[in-house]
Design an enzyme around this catalytic site. Structure first.
Site, mmCIF file in Angstrom:
data_model
loop_
_atom_site.group_PDB
_atom_site.id
_atom_site.type_symbol
_atom_site.label_atom_id
_atom_site.label_comp_id
_atom_site.label_asym_id
_atom_site.label_seq_id
_atom_site.Cartn_x
_atom_site.Cartn_y
_atom_site.Cartn_z
ATOM 1 N N LYS A 59 0.659 -1.328 0.417
ATOM 2 C CA LYS A 59 -0.431 0.113 0.213
ATOM 3 C C LYS A 59 0.704 1.285 0.038
ATOM 4 O O LYS A 59 1.074 2.501 0.945
ATOM 5 C CB LYS A 59 -0.981 0.204 1.111
ATOM 6 C CG LYS A 59 -1.915 -1.133 0.951
ATOM 7 C CD LYS A 59 -3.559 -0.857 1.699
ATOM 8 C CE LYS A 59 -4.258 -1.868 1.272
ATOM 9 N NZ LYS A 59 -3.469 -3.754 2.175
ATOM 10 N N ILE A 63 6.302 10.165 -1.747
ATOM 11 C CA ILE A 63 6.216 10.441 -2.636
ATOM 12 C C ILE A 63 6.915 9.973 -3.759
ATOM 13 O O ILE A 63 7.328 9.274 -3.757
ATOM 14 C CB ILE A 63 7.441 11.820 -2.406
ATOM 15 C CG1 ILE A 63 8.618 11.132 -1.428
ATOM 16 C CG2 ILE A 63 6.925 12.492 -1.050
ATOM 17 C CD1 ILE A 63 9.971 12.056 -1.086
ATOM 18 N N GLY A 167 -15.907 -12.753 3.401
ATOM 19 C CA GLY A 167 -15.826 -13.885 4.554
ATOM 20 C C GLY A 167 -15.837 -12.836 6.372
ATOM 21 O O GLY A 167 -16.934 -12.338 6.076
ATOM 22 N N GLN A 169 -14.269 -10.088 6.323
ATOM 23 C CA GLN A 169 -15.013 -8.284 6.649
ATOM 24 C C GLN A 169 -16.433 -8.607 5.789
ATOM 25 O O GLN A 169 -17.020 -7.556 5.536
ATOM 26 C CB GLN A 169 -14.424 -8.719 6.154
ATOM 27 C CG GLN A 169 -12.751 -7.758 6.516
ATOM 28 C CD GLN A 169 -12.225 -6.900 5.029
ATOM 29 O OE1 GLN A 169 -12.213 -6.007 5.436
ATOM 30 N NE2 GLN A 169 -10.809 -7.247 5.470
HETATM 31 P P1 BMP Z 1 -9.575 -10.780 5.200
HETATM 32 O O1 BMP Z 1 -9.628 -11.678 3.711
HETATM 33 O O2 BMP Z 1 -8.797 -12.129 5.881
HETATM 34 O O3 BMP Z 1 -9.744 -9.987 6.009
HETATM 35 O O4 BMP Z 1 -7.783 -10.375 4.813
HETATM 36 C C1 BMP Z 1 -8.266 -9.394 3.737
HETATM 37 C C2 BMP Z 1 -6.699 -8.631 2.716
HETATM 38 O O5 BMP Z 1 -7.129 -8.026 2.428
HETATM 39 C C3 BMP Z 1 -6.004 -8.228 4.420
HETATM 40 O O6 BMP Z 1 -4.821 -7.958 3.670
HETATM 41 C C4 BMP Z 1 -6.179 -7.113 4.106
HETATM 42 O O7 BMP Z 1 -5.309 -5.969 5.000
HETATM 43 C C5 BMP Z 1 -6.767 -6.449 2.669
HETATM 44 N N1 BMP Z 1 -7.418 -5.370 2.238
HETATM 45 C C6 BMP Z 1 -8.350 -5.429 2.675
HETATM 46 O O8 BMP Z 1 -8.955 -5.994 3.860
HETATM 47 N N2 BMP Z 1 -8.959 -4.362 2.316
HETATM 48 C C7 BMP Z 1 -8.565 -3.318 1.803
HETATM 49 O O9 BMP Z 1 -9.645 -2.445 1.511
HETATM 50 C C8 BMP Z 1 -7.597 -3.596 1.196
HETATM 51 C C9 BMP Z 1 -6.844 -4.268 1.647
HETATM 52 O O10 BMP Z 1 -5.798 -4.746 0.933
#
Ligand code: BMP
Length: 211
Positions: A59, A63, A167, A169
């Site tokens: 991410k 600069i 999942g 989230q």
């Molecule tokens: P998980 O499926 O365990 O929630 O992981 C999601 C992954 O995607 C993590 O590595 C997180 O940093 C990344 N990520 C995210 O969840 N949301 C975003 O908007 C951008 C991401 O890179």
């Protein structure tokens, strides 16, 4: 090919490497982020690149010169792709694209966590425009926010979209692809499962049946 990208956010390096090897036949790429890189060291990028595409999720948001120095190193380590923020502006993102060479650059244009809606997710149109002018390959957009994902798909044309938020989230892999994702990024739903390989295979199969 698979539409699954494994988010390898494990801090147990041995377990992470075994899981990466076991799941790599069932996924398109493996995404590594700061947690694993800080535990295993940057060489983890090289190690996983021997058997899988690696997307390096740093991410980047700096600069142009600093972004360039970082991306040059990521490229030396053998990554297939790299993720950068777009809100820092076109010059910073262009520096990433130029240093990336053959690597694919994905820019973040909206995010999946609840707080993103307060500010970042209001500007995805502008962030897509900045990203396209900078010459990125694709976008990171939330797989758990159907309204935002559909808007981004509509503006992104044929460019690739990779979507986290599945999942743990709240998002669903099939709904995310239906709303415009080309690939879904899945972490905890897989690596916290009692049988991670089985869950990865199930996700891969559900998505392949959509074609
Ligand atoms: P998980 O499926 O365990 O929630 O992981 C999601 C992954 O995607 C993590 O590595 C997180 O940093 C990344 N990520 C995210 O969840 N949301 C975003 O908007 C951008 C991401 O890179």
């Amino acid at each position: 090919g698979s539409r699954l990208i494994l988010a390898l956010d494990l801090v147990d390096v041995g377990r992470a490497l075994r899981m990466a090897q076991d799941i790599s036949p069932h996924c398109f790429a493996i995404k590594v982020n700061w947690p694993i890189i800080l535990h295993a060291g940057p060489q983890i990028i090289r190690e996983i690149s021997r058997f899988s595409r690696v997307i390096c999720d740093l991410k980047l948001a700096d600069i142009p010169n600093t972004n360039r120095l970082i991306v040059e190193r990521v490229r030396e380590l053998g990554a297939w792709g790299v993720i950068a923020h777009s809100f820092v502006g076109q010059d910073s993102l262009r520096a990433v694209v130029e240093a990336a060479g053959d690597m694919k650059v994905f820019s973040v244009v909206a995010m999946s966590h609840p707080g993103a809606s307060d500010l970042l997710n209001r500007f995805h149109d502008m962030l897509i425009d900045i990203s396209m002018k900078a010459g990125v390959y694709g976008f990171v957009a939330p797989g758990n926010n159907e309204a935002v994902l559909r808007q981004i798909r509509a503006r992104a044309g044929g460019m690739k979209i990779i979507s986290p938020g599945i999942g743990a989230q709240g998002g669903d892999e099939v709904s995310a692809v239906a709303a415009g994702a080309d690939y879904v990024i899945v972490g905890r739903k897989i690596y916290q499962a009692s049988d991670p390989v089985k869950v990865a295979m199930e996700i891969d199969q559900r998505l392949s049946m959509m074609l």
